[in-house]
Design an enzyme around this catalytic site. Structure first.
Site, PDB file in Angstrom:
ATOM      1  N   TYR A  67      48.334  65.349  25.632  1.00 41.93           N
ATOM      2  CA  TYR A  67      49.602  65.775  26.228  1.00 41.93           C
ATOM      3  C   TYR A  67      50.098  64.646  27.129  1.00 41.93           C
ATOM      4  CZ  TYR A  67      52.555  68.925  29.066  1.00 41.93           C
ATOM      5  OH  TYR A  67      53.583  69.533  29.731  1.00 41.93           O
ATOM      6  N   LYS A  80      51.574  78.837  28.746  1.00 46.58           N
ATOM      7  CA  LYS A  80      51.840  79.001  27.316  1.00 46.58           C
ATOM      8  C   LYS A  80      51.400  80.385  26.837  1.00 46.58           C
ATOM      9  CE  LYS A  80      53.164  74.808  27.929  1.00 46.58           C
ATOM     10  NZ  LYS A  80      52.345  73.619  27.750  1.00 46.58           N
ATOM     11  N   ARG A  85      44.273  81.305  51.031  1.00 54.05           N
ATOM     12  CA  ARG A  85      44.084  80.197  50.106  1.00 54.05           C
ATOM     13  C   ARG A  85      42.938  80.449  49.134  1.00 54.05           C
ATOM     14  NH1 ARG A  85      42.515  76.166  53.025  1.00 54.05           N
ATOM     15  NH2 ARG A  85      44.204  76.207  54.524  1.00 54.05           N
ATOM     16  N   ASP A  93      41.224  70.106  26.878  1.00 52.94           N
ATOM     17  CA  ASP A  93      42.467  70.858  27.064  1.00 52.94           C
ATOM     18  C   ASP A  93      42.546  71.836  25.889  1.00 52.94           C
ATOM     19  OD1 ASP A  93      45.076  71.820  26.961  1.00 52.94           O
ATOM     20  OD2 ASP A  93      45.939  69.975  27.761  1.00 52.94           O
TER      21      ASP A  93
END
Ligand SMILES: *Cc1c(COP(=O)(O)O)cnc(C)c1O
Length: 403
Positions: free
Chosen positions: A117, A214, A63, A189
Site C-alpha cells: 500500500y 475497509k 487513553r 497487512d
C-alpha cells in the site's frame, strides 16, 4: 486488549456474533454501550493510591479505553487464532506505523514488499529513515532474492498479500518462515483477506495488521486500524501504542463492532459478485488482464487456493492498450460505481491506477506482458446486484469507444 474467556474454537461466523460480548460490558443489552470517558473515577483516596494493574481491562484513564473499545479489541483477538491481544489505532496507516515502530530501532533494516500500500512504502522508505532505520523493497515473488536480502541488521519484514492494486499473491508461509529463520519479525497487512480469509498468525506471521476502515467498518463511515499479535509481540505493540497515545473513540469502536457482526455475510456476497464480474471482464475484448486471484486461471490463484479461506470484492483489471483519456471516459461513464479511494464498503467503487512509479523491483507492466497493456482500474464490488454492475460496466466500455 487481550483474549477473554470466550475464545472457544467456534467457526468464524459464530465468533463474529459472540466475540467481545461480555456480560460485564454489555449489561442486559446485546451490544456494549458507548462509554464516552476520559476520566474513570476511583472509589476513594485509598483506591486511587492502590492504582490499577498495567494490564488490559482495568479502568485507569480514557487513553487505555473503556468497555466499548475493549469489546472490539477482544473480538478481533478472538477472530485471529494465535493472537494474545489487539491494539486499536485511529487509522490503518497508524496501525502500520506503530507496528513498525514497536519492533524496529535505529540501525535496523526493514524489508518491505514492493507491492505494498503506497503509504506503507512512504512510512518505510521515508519516515523510518529519519529514525535511522533503513528500508529495502523486495519482490514478493522472487524467493531467492528475498532470502539473499537479509543481513544481521534485518529485523523486520513488512508483507501484504494480495498486493495493493496489482494483486500479486505472495507465499506468506514461506516468507514468514525465512524471516523467522533470520531473526526478523514478520508483519502482514491482512486488510484484503481479514482473518476470515487468511489466518495470518497460524501461517507464521508475527503481527497481523488491518485497516478496519475497509471490511470491518464496512459502511464507509469510519477510520480505524488494528494490530494483533501473539504473546511474543503483543506487549511491544501495547507499550508503543500507549507511549504514542494511540486511542480510538468509543463511538467509532461501536460502529466498528456493528460492522464486524455482519462482516462474514457481506464478504461472502461481495466475493460472489466479484467472481461473476471478474469472469465477465475476462471475456471482454477491451480487457487484457483480470487481476483477481480468487478466479481460476488468474495470476496467484494456486497460492490463493492453497492458503486462503475466503475473499472479498476488491480486484483489478488492465485495459488492452488505450490511452489515459479512454480510461477516464470509461470511469466517468460509470453510474453505479463511485470514484473514490478506500474499499470494503457496501457501495461499489472504481479508481484508475498506474503503479509504475510506486514499484522499485517489480516492473509495471510485468515482464511477459504486452507493454501497451498498462492502464489499470481497481474495482471494489459492493452489495448491489451483480447483474446491474455488469450492465454499468458494459455501457461504460461502450461510452469509452465513442469519441
Ligand atoms: C486502506 C488501506 C490501508 C490504510 O488504512 P486507513 O484506515 O485508510 O489508514 C492499509 N492497507 C491497505 C492494504 C489498505 O487498502
Amino acid at each position: 486488549m487481550s483474549k477473554g474467556a470466550g475464545g472457544k474454537e467456534r467457526k468464524p461466523a459464530t465468533k463474529l456474533v459472540e466475540a467481545g460480548r461480555r456480560k460485564e460490558w454489555t449489561g442486559a443489552v446485546v451490544n456494549p454501550p458507548v462509554w464516552r470517558a476520559s476520566t474513570h473515577l476511583y472509589e476513594d483516596s485509598k483506591d486511587l493510591a492502590k492504582g490499577r494493574p498495567d494490564a488490559d481491562g482495568y479502568f485507569y484513564y480514557g487513553r487505555r479505553g473503556a468497555p466499548t473499545q475493549w469489546a472490539l479489541a477482544e473480538a478481533l483477538t478472538e477472530l485471529e487464532p494465535g493472537a494474545e491481544g489487539t491494539m486499536l489505532y485511529p487509522s490503518g496507516v497508524a496501525a502500520i506505523a506503530h507496528a513498525l515502530l514497536a519492533v524496529l530501532k535505529p540501525g535496523d533494516r526493514l524489508l518491505v514488499t514492493d507491492n505494498a500500500y503506497e503509504p506503507t512504502r512512504s512510512i518505510a522508505l521515508g519516515m523510518l529513515a529519519h529514525y535511522g532505520i533503513e528500508a529495502q523493497p523486495f519482490d514478493p515473488l522472487d524467493h531467492s532474492a528475498f532470502e539473499a536480502a537479509f543481513c544481521d541488521r534485518t529485523k523486520a519484514v513488512m508483507m501484504e498479500s494480495p498486493g495493493s492494486l496489482t494483486m500479486e499473491v505472495a507465499d506468506i508461509p514461506f516468507l514468514a518462515q525465512v524471516a523467522r529463520k533470520n531473526g526478523a519479525v514478520s508483519i502482514l497487512d491482512n486488510t484484503w483477506a481479514s482473518p476470515l480469509g487468511f489466518r495470518a498468525l497460524e501461517h507464521g506471521c508475527d503481527i497481523s495488521v488491518m485497516s478496519l476502515t475497509k471490511h470491518v467498518g464496512g459502511h464507509s463511515d469510519l477510520m480505524m486500524g488494528s494490530a494483533s499479535a501473539g504473546e511474543e509481540y503483543y506487549p511491544a505493540l501495547r507499550k508503543v501504542a500507549h507511549y504514542m497515545g494511540q486511542v480510538v473513540s468509543p463511538d467509532d469502536a461501536s460502529l466498528a463492532l456493528r460492522g464486524l457482526r455482519t462482516m462474514d455475510v457481506r464478504l461472502r456476497q461481495s466475493t460472489t459478485s466479484a467472481l461473476e464480474i471478474a469472469t465477465w471482464l475476462q471475456m471482454h475484448p477491451h480487457v487484457a488482464h483480470v487481476l483477481c486471484p480468487m478466479l481460476p486461471g488468474t495470476p496467484g490463484h494456486d497460492l490463493w487456493a492453497r492458503d486462503f479461506t475466503g475473499g472479498c470484492g476488491l480486484f483489478s483489471f488492465v485495459f488492452k492498450g488505450g490511452k489515459p483519456s479512454d480510461r477516464a471516459r470509461f470511469i466517468d461513464a460509470l453510474t453505479l460505481f463511485g470514484i473514490g479511494f478506500s474499499w470494503g464498503g457496501f457501495e461499489s467503487l472504481a479508481v484508475p491506477f498506474d503503479p509504475a512509479r510506486m514499484r522499485s523491483v517489480r516492473p509495471w507492466p510485468p515482464a511477459g506482458w504486452n507493454p501497451e497493456d498498462r492502464l489499470g482500474i481497481r474495482l471494489s464490488i459492493g452489495l448491489e446486484d451483480a447483474g446491474d454492475l455488469i450492465q454499468d460496466l458494459k455501457q461504460a466500455f461502450e461510452a469509452m469507444g465513442e469519441e
